[in-house]
Write an enzyme that holds these catalytic residues in place. Sequence first.
Site, PDB file in Angstrom:
ATOM      1  N   ASP A  58       0.787  -1.289  -0.184  1.00 15.07           N
ATOM      2  CA  ASP A  58       0.029   0.190  -0.104  1.00 15.07           C
ATOM      3  C   ASP A  58       0.861   1.425  -0.119  1.00 15.07           C
ATOM      4  O   ASP A  58       1.758   1.055   0.952  1.00 15.07           O
ATOM      5  CB  ASP A  58      -0.886  -0.131   1.305  1.00 15.07           C
ATOM      6  N   THR A 133      -5.194  13.787 -13.743  1.00 15.63           N
ATOM      7  CA  THR A 133      -6.431  13.833 -14.570  1.00 15.63           C
ATOM      8  C   THR A 133      -6.711  15.304 -15.016  1.00 15.63           C
ATOM      9  O   THR A 133      -6.534  16.094 -14.197  1.00 15.63           O
ATOM     10  CB  THR A 133      -7.370  12.957 -13.940  1.00 15.63           C
ATOM     11  N   ASP A 134      -7.496  15.210 -16.102  1.00 15.32           N
ATOM     12  CA  ASP A 134      -8.136  16.749 -16.501  1.00 15.32           C
ATOM     13  C   ASP A 134      -9.223  17.176 -15.483  1.00 15.32           C
ATOM     14  O   ASP A 134      -9.606  18.208 -15.467  1.00 15.32           O
ATOM     15  CB  ASP A 134      -8.483  16.445 -17.866  1.00 15.32           C
ATOM     16  N   GLU A 135      -9.774  16.143 -14.627  1.00 18.60           N
ATOM     17  CA  GLU A 135     -10.678  16.553 -13.660  1.00 18.60           C
ATOM     18  C   GLU A 135     -10.372  17.391 -12.773  1.00 18.60           C
ATOM     19  O   GLU A 135     -11.492  18.155 -12.267  1.00 18.60           O
ATOM     20  CB  GLU A 135     -11.317  15.184 -13.176  1.00 18.60           C
ATOM     21  N   TYR A 159     -13.342  12.701  -6.006  1.00 22.21           N
ATOM     22  CA  TYR A 159     -12.345  12.203  -6.661  1.00 22.21           C
ATOM     23  C   TYR A 159     -11.491  13.300  -7.138  1.00 22.21           C
ATOM     24  O   TYR A 159     -10.298  13.175  -6.898  1.00 22.21           O
ATOM     25  CB  TYR A 159     -12.742  11.452  -7.800  1.00 22.21           C
ATOM     26  N   ALA A 161     -10.980  16.066  -6.313  1.00 19.47           N
ATOM     27  CA  ALA A 161     -10.326  17.146  -5.202  1.00 19.47           C
ATOM     28  C   ALA A 161      -9.103  16.281  -4.595  1.00 19.47           C
ATOM     29  O   ALA A 161      -8.206  16.915  -4.397  1.00 19.47           O
ATOM     30  CB  ALA A 161     -11.381  17.368  -4.220  1.00 19.47           C
ATOM     31  N   LYS A 163      -7.177  14.164  -6.425  1.00 19.02           N
ATOM     32  CA  LYS A 163      -6.258  14.065  -7.341  1.00 19.02           C
ATOM     33  C   LYS A 163      -5.627  15.502  -7.396  1.00 19.02           C
ATOM     34  O   LYS A 163      -4.275  15.632  -7.484  1.00 19.02           O
ATOM     35  CB  LYS A 163      -6.844  13.667  -8.874  1.00 19.02           C
ATOM     36  N   ASN A 189      -9.209   7.592 -20.533  1.00 22.93           N
ATOM     37  CA  ASN A 189      -8.927   6.652 -21.341  1.00 22.93           C
ATOM     38  C   ASN A 189      -9.774   5.574 -21.541  1.00 22.93           C
ATOM     39  O   ASN A 189     -10.777   5.639 -20.671  1.00 22.93           O
ATOM     40  CB  ASN A 189      -7.458   5.928 -20.282  1.00 22.93           C
ATOM     41  N   LYS A 198     -16.458   1.702 -15.595  1.00 20.25           N
ATOM     42  CA  LYS A 198     -16.577   3.145 -16.366  1.00 20.25           C
ATOM     43  C   LYS A 198     -17.372   2.640 -17.403  1.00 20.25           C
ATOM     44  O   LYS A 198     -17.731   1.778 -18.037  1.00 20.25           O
ATOM     45  CB  LYS A 198     -15.137   3.126 -16.617  1.00 20.25           C
ATOM     46  N   ASN A 258     -21.577  11.807 -24.267  1.00 19.23           N
ATOM     47  CA  ASN A 258     -21.691  10.410 -23.915  1.00 19.23           C
ATOM     48  C   ASN A 258     -22.662   9.524 -24.872  1.00 19.23           C
ATOM     49  O   ASN A 258     -22.473   8.282 -24.814  1.00 19.23           O
ATOM     50  CB  ASN A 258     -22.211  10.486 -22.513  1.00 19.23           C
ATOM     51  N   HIS A 293     -22.524  16.354 -11.569  1.00 17.59           N
ATOM     52  CA  HIS A 293     -21.686  16.068 -13.096  1.00 17.59           C
ATOM     53  C   HIS A 293     -21.258  16.956 -13.922  1.00 17.59           C
ATOM     54  O   HIS A 293     -21.945  17.981 -14.137  1.00 17.59           O
ATOM     55  CB  HIS A 293     -23.022  15.063 -13.613  1.00 17.59           C
TER      56      HIS A 293
HETATM   57  O1  TDX Z   1     -23.224   4.083 -16.514  1.00 10.68           O
HETATM   58  C1  TDX Z   1     -22.357   5.265 -16.737  1.00 10.68           C
HETATM   59  N1  TDX Z   1     -23.275   6.023 -17.617  1.00 10.68           N
HETATM   60  C2  TDX Z   1     -22.912   7.416 -17.776  1.00 10.68           C
HETATM   61  O2  TDX Z   1     -23.642   8.261 -18.341  1.00 10.68           O
HETATM   62  C3  TDX Z   1     -21.301   5.658 -16.400  1.00 10.68           C
HETATM   63  C4  TDX Z   1     -20.708   4.788 -15.422  1.00 10.68           C
HETATM   64  C5  TDX Z   1     -21.043   6.864 -16.686  1.00 10.68           C
HETATM   65  N2  TDX Z   1     -21.644   7.930 -17.275  1.00 10.68           N
HETATM   66  C6  TDX Z   1     -21.050   8.988 -17.854  1.00 10.68           C
HETATM   67  C7  TDX Z   1     -20.454   9.864 -16.960  1.00 10.68           C
HETATM   68  C8  TDX Z   1     -19.502  10.768 -17.534  1.00 10.68           C
HETATM   69  O3  TDX Z   1     -19.812  11.796 -18.081  1.00 10.68           O
HETATM   70  O4  TDX Z   1     -20.317   8.754 -18.826  1.00 10.68           O
HETATM   71  C9  TDX Z   1     -19.052   9.808 -18.758  1.00 10.68           C
HETATM   72  C10 TDX Z   1     -17.747   8.836 -18.416  1.00 10.68           C
HETATM   73  O5  TDX Z   1     -17.824   8.363 -17.161  1.00 10.68           O
HETATM   74  P1  TDX Z   1     -16.781   7.452 -16.482  1.00 10.68           P
HETATM   75  O6  TDX Z   1     -16.391   6.190 -17.131  1.00 10.68           O
HETATM   76  O7  TDX Z   1     -17.301   7.209 -14.873  1.00 10.68           O
HETATM   77  O8  TDX Z   1     -15.689   8.407 -16.427  1.00 10.68           O
HETATM   78  P2  TDX Z   1     -15.453  10.013 -15.627  1.00 10.68           P
HETATM   79  O9  TDX Z   1     -16.383  10.146 -14.698  1.00 10.68           O
HETATM   80  O10 TDX Z   1     -15.708  10.892 -16.782  1.00 10.68           O
HETATM   81  O11 TDX Z   1     -14.045  10.031 -15.113  1.00 10.68           O
HETATM   82  C11 TDX Z   1     -12.999   9.288 -15.898  1.00 10.68           C
HETATM   83  O12 TDX Z   1     -11.974  10.028 -16.446  1.00 10.68           O
HETATM   84  C12 TDX Z   1     -11.182  10.950 -15.752  1.00 10.68           C
HETATM   85  C13 TDX Z   1     -12.189   8.240 -14.914  1.00 10.68           C
HETATM   86  O13 TDX Z   1     -13.120   7.543 -14.234  1.00 10.68           O
HETATM   87  C14 TDX Z   1     -11.362   9.039 -14.039  1.00 10.68           C
HETATM   88  O14 TDX Z   1     -10.456   8.374 -13.359  1.00 10.68           O
HETATM   89  C15 TDX Z   1     -10.375  10.043 -14.883  1.00 10.68           C
HETATM   90  O15 TDX Z   1      -9.673  10.900 -13.991  1.00 10.68           O
END
Ligand code: TDX
Length: 352
Positions: A58, A133-135, A159, A161, A163, A189, A198, A258, A293
């Site tokens: 860890d 990350t870009d977040e 998340y 915050a 990072k 990615n 994801k 999306n 979101h």
């Molecule tokens: O079931 C879903 N439906 C949906 O509409 C999920 C799981 C996500 N989503 C949407 C939320 C986001 O707008 O899709 C988009 C992508 O979601 P995620 O795959 O959860 O990614 P996101 O929240 O964009 O974050 C990802 O990219 C930046 C990674 O999880 C992060 O670790 C990274 O830093």
Amino acid sequence: MRILVTGGCGFIGSAVVRHIMRASGHSIVNVDKMTYSASEDALEEALGDPRHVLVRADIADADAMAQVFATHQPDAVMHLAAESHVDRSIDGPGAFVRTNVVGTFVLLDAARAYWAGLPAARKAAFRFHHISTDEVFGALGPGDPPFTETTAYDPRSPYSASKAASDHLVRAWHHTYGLPTLVSNTVNNYGPWHFPEKLIPLVTLNALEGKILPVYGDGSNERDWLFVEDHAAALLLVLERGEIGATYAIGARQPRSNLDVVKAICAAVDARVPDPAGPRERLISFVTDRPGHDFRYEIDPSCAEKALGWKAAHGFEAGLAKTVDWFLAHRPWWEKIRAGNYAGQRLGKAAA
Ligand code: TDX
């Protein structure tokens, strides 16, 4: 180089391990806590290669980290270990603060103590590369210019915050203690070994299994999509060519809403495994939005492309085709995970 990779059994970390094994002569000490989303299988041929050693530990365990540095004497660190799923950070932020913030602090401190004791030439060559990350930059509106290396931080989820805090710690260790650090921030990615919580892997597997495809809100949120192997190639270049103290904003130039992503997945799955019941788009279901979101993320990668001599090789459709083919060819891996009840964090809420 001997590179200490943290989180090397995770989605991006394992792509980095595979890339280093295939494209360089470097060796790897892979430190991974082996949480729910880690997979030894993702190491592929690295598992049996003497240039790769896996240490289950860890990053928040100071004694374990001191021991790793003392035993393996790395020339560089690539720090990818992190809790990464935004929905999980909303339901349980504690693990994100512990691993992403405290873990990064502990790793930095262990790296600093080790680096301070290195002989001059090895000390000068040492690098600590933090992958982020870009977040951390917050959310863009529809017409806003993409993020760059100089965009101000504005994290908005537990998340992001956590990072952002880790990025600040890394820069502080550079400015205060002189630790030779590099930071890179990247976009969403996707690709092989992506844990099916994801969006892209979840929707691909739900489509294959005829389950609902949960789209949060109205599906207009946008992300920029980078094929994970292109990212791994960029990360090794950052380590090898990066300027100490610099930040690299790595993007794919492939923004999609999306809903467009989900429709593209439906088309790719339909083309490979036609469903007698009809096109998979019928399974799309608009579900309750993620709290807070972020509307849109996108990076302008111009500076990183120029500095690294790198460009994302895969357009979204080509990367998605490889990804869907990969999931079709690796059923045993994801079936086992899905049997463990990872059919989507918010799916239960949507169906209720
Ligand atoms: O079931 C879903 N439906 C949906 O509409 C999920 C799981 C996500 N989503 C949407 C939320 C986001 O707008 O899709 C988009 C992508 O979601 P995620 O795959 O959860 O990614 P996101 O929240 O964009 O974050 C990802 O990219 C930046 C990674 O999880 C992060 O670790 C990274 O830093």
